[in-house]
Enzyme design. Structure first.
Site, mmCIF file in Angstrom:
data_model
loop_
_atom_site.group_PDB
_atom_site.id
_atom_site.type_symbol
_atom_site.label_atom_id
_atom_site.label_comp_id
_atom_site.label_asym_id
_atom_site.label_seq_id
_atom_site.Cartn_x
_atom_site.Cartn_y
_atom_site.Cartn_z
ATOM 1 N N LYS B 95 0.876 -1.172 0.000
ATOM 2 C CA LYS B 95 0.000 0.000 0.000
ATOM 3 C C LYS B 95 0.911 1.219 0.000
ATOM 4 C CE LYS B 95 -3.153 2.750 2.728
ATOM 5 N NZ LYS B 95 -4.008 2.859 3.911
ATOM 6 N N ALA B 182 -9.822 4.947 3.844
ATOM 7 C CA ALA B 182 -9.678 6.107 4.733
ATOM 8 C C ALA B 182 -10.978 6.864 4.972
ATOM 9 C CB ALA B 182 -8.618 7.082 4.231
ATOM 10 N N GLY B 183 -11.196 7.146 6.238
ATOM 11 C CA GLY B 183 -12.331 7.976 6.638
ATOM 12 C C GLY B 183 -13.665 7.254 6.742
ATOM 13 N N ASN B 204 -9.845 0.576 9.068
ATOM 14 C CA ASN B 204 -9.020 0.326 10.244
ATOM 15 C C ASN B 204 -9.607 1.011 11.480
ATOM 16 O OD1 ASN B 204 -5.413 0.412 10.912
ATOM 17 N ND2 ASN B 204 -7.078 0.038 12.294
ATOM 18 N N THR B 205 -9.496 2.335 11.519
ATOM 19 C CA THR B 205 -9.864 3.084 12.723
ATOM 20 C C THR B 205 -11.260 2.757 13.244
ATOM 21 O OG1 THR B 205 -8.431 4.894 12.035
ATOM 22 C CG2 THR B 205 -10.098 5.408 13.693
#
Lengths: 66, 255
Positions: B95, B182-183, B204-205
């Site tokens: 990545k 992302a996000g 992920n987050t």
């Protein structure tokens, strides 16, 4: 002799190999990536690769990331 | 089924391994997510306090490692991280992310393209993390990246897809899989990405910081399934005018 490992000065014996250094730090060689004087080493080079006075090492590993 | 660079993925959800409260929670959440590819990062070992080795927590038969180049601020740093990842047995999947500004963590398009070109030539399977820029996506495909990973919103913000129109164009033009990354902060966000035809999502987050990461991983997996099934089924057209769902005839008896 003195080497620089991960930015810090370390005292190791003359002719110390990369493997010996890794084990002495309590790490498993197969989990550590080594950059020695800006050259990435292969795992099978660790046991034979000797350090020299002033060698600069980076010991890297995988951590969690996104 | 999804194929990237000749490899088949049964799950269209890719997982991250950062920010979990413990390696065990990470392991359990990834298992619950059903994902088959996980991102990992490379860092200098803290010699005074070596962390748990996450490699040992993850079954390499089950998960394909996707090392990232997070922390790289330019192409040179990203290329160096890529080679370290490959040397460490991380495989040749990568990545690619180049984020010079720590405040926004937005990717640098020029350096990303430069690094991608070099890494593809060096036999890496490159999945570049980019802003949702359709032209950049084309340029990256031209140099041979295996996928495109446009952002929904900045890393770790949980804001969902703020770049929807651009991602739609990227998907329409794509010759390689599009992975929205992302996000993505809620299952509804990933469902939306899948509904518009994204091939996969990377989360992920949102899973790692959830009150119950294992349960949340399951919720994300369900949302990916739901969104994909909806996309394959063909969504109805949007209309600015109301169209009655019930028949408009047979109402004479009321008047």
């Amino acid at each position: 002799m003195k080497i620089i490992c991960n930015g810090e000065e370390q005292e190791v014996r003359t002719e110390c190999t990369v493997s010996e250094l890794i084990v002495s730090l309590g790490l498993k060689p197969e989990t550590v990536v080594v950059e020695c004087d800006a050259v990435i080493l292969k795992l099978d080079e660790y046991p034979t690769r000797q350090l020299h006075e002033g060698s600069r090492l980076e010991l890297i590993h995988f951590v969690g990331g996104g | 089924m999804l194929t990237i660079a000749g490899r088949i993925f049964h799950s269209r959800l890719f997982g991250g391994t950062g920010k979990f409260s413990s390696p065990q929670v990470m392991k359990d959440a990834l298992e619950a997510s059903g994902c088959e590819m996980v991102t990992v990062a490379l860092r200098r070992i803290d010699l005074k306090n070596p962390e748990d080795d996450i490699m040992s927590m993850l079954d390499r038969q089950r998960y394909l490692f996707l090392p990232n180049t997070s922390g790289a601020r330019d192409a040179n740093e990203a290329v160096r991280l890529a080679h370290l990842a490959r040397a460490s047995g991380g495989g040749n999947w990568l990545k690619l992310e180049v984020t010079p500004d720590p405040r926004t963590l937005l990717p640098d398009p020029v350096e990303t393209l430069k690094a991608a070109e070099e890494l593809v030539k060096d036999d890496f399977i490159v999945l570049p993390y980019i802003n949702a820029d359709p032209i950049l996506a084309l340029r990256l495909q031209d140099v041979g990246t295996a996928a495109i990973m446009p952002l929904g919103s900045p890393i770790g913000t949980n804001q969902g897809i703020l770049t929807l129109p651009q991602i739609e164009i990227i998907i329409e033009q794509a010759r390689v899989p599009v992975v929205v990354d992302a996000g993505l902060g809620a299952p509804s966000h990933v469902a939306q990405a899948m509904e518009i035809g994204a091939d996969a999502v990377l989360v992920n987050t949102a899973i790692a910081v959830a009150g119950d990461p294992v349960k949340m991983a399951r919720a994300f997996a369900q949302a990916v399934e739901a969104g994909r099934t909806a996309f394959e089924s063909g969504l109805g057209k949007k209309s600015s005018r109301a169209e009655a769902s019930s028949p408009q005839v047979g109402l004479e008896f009321l008047r």
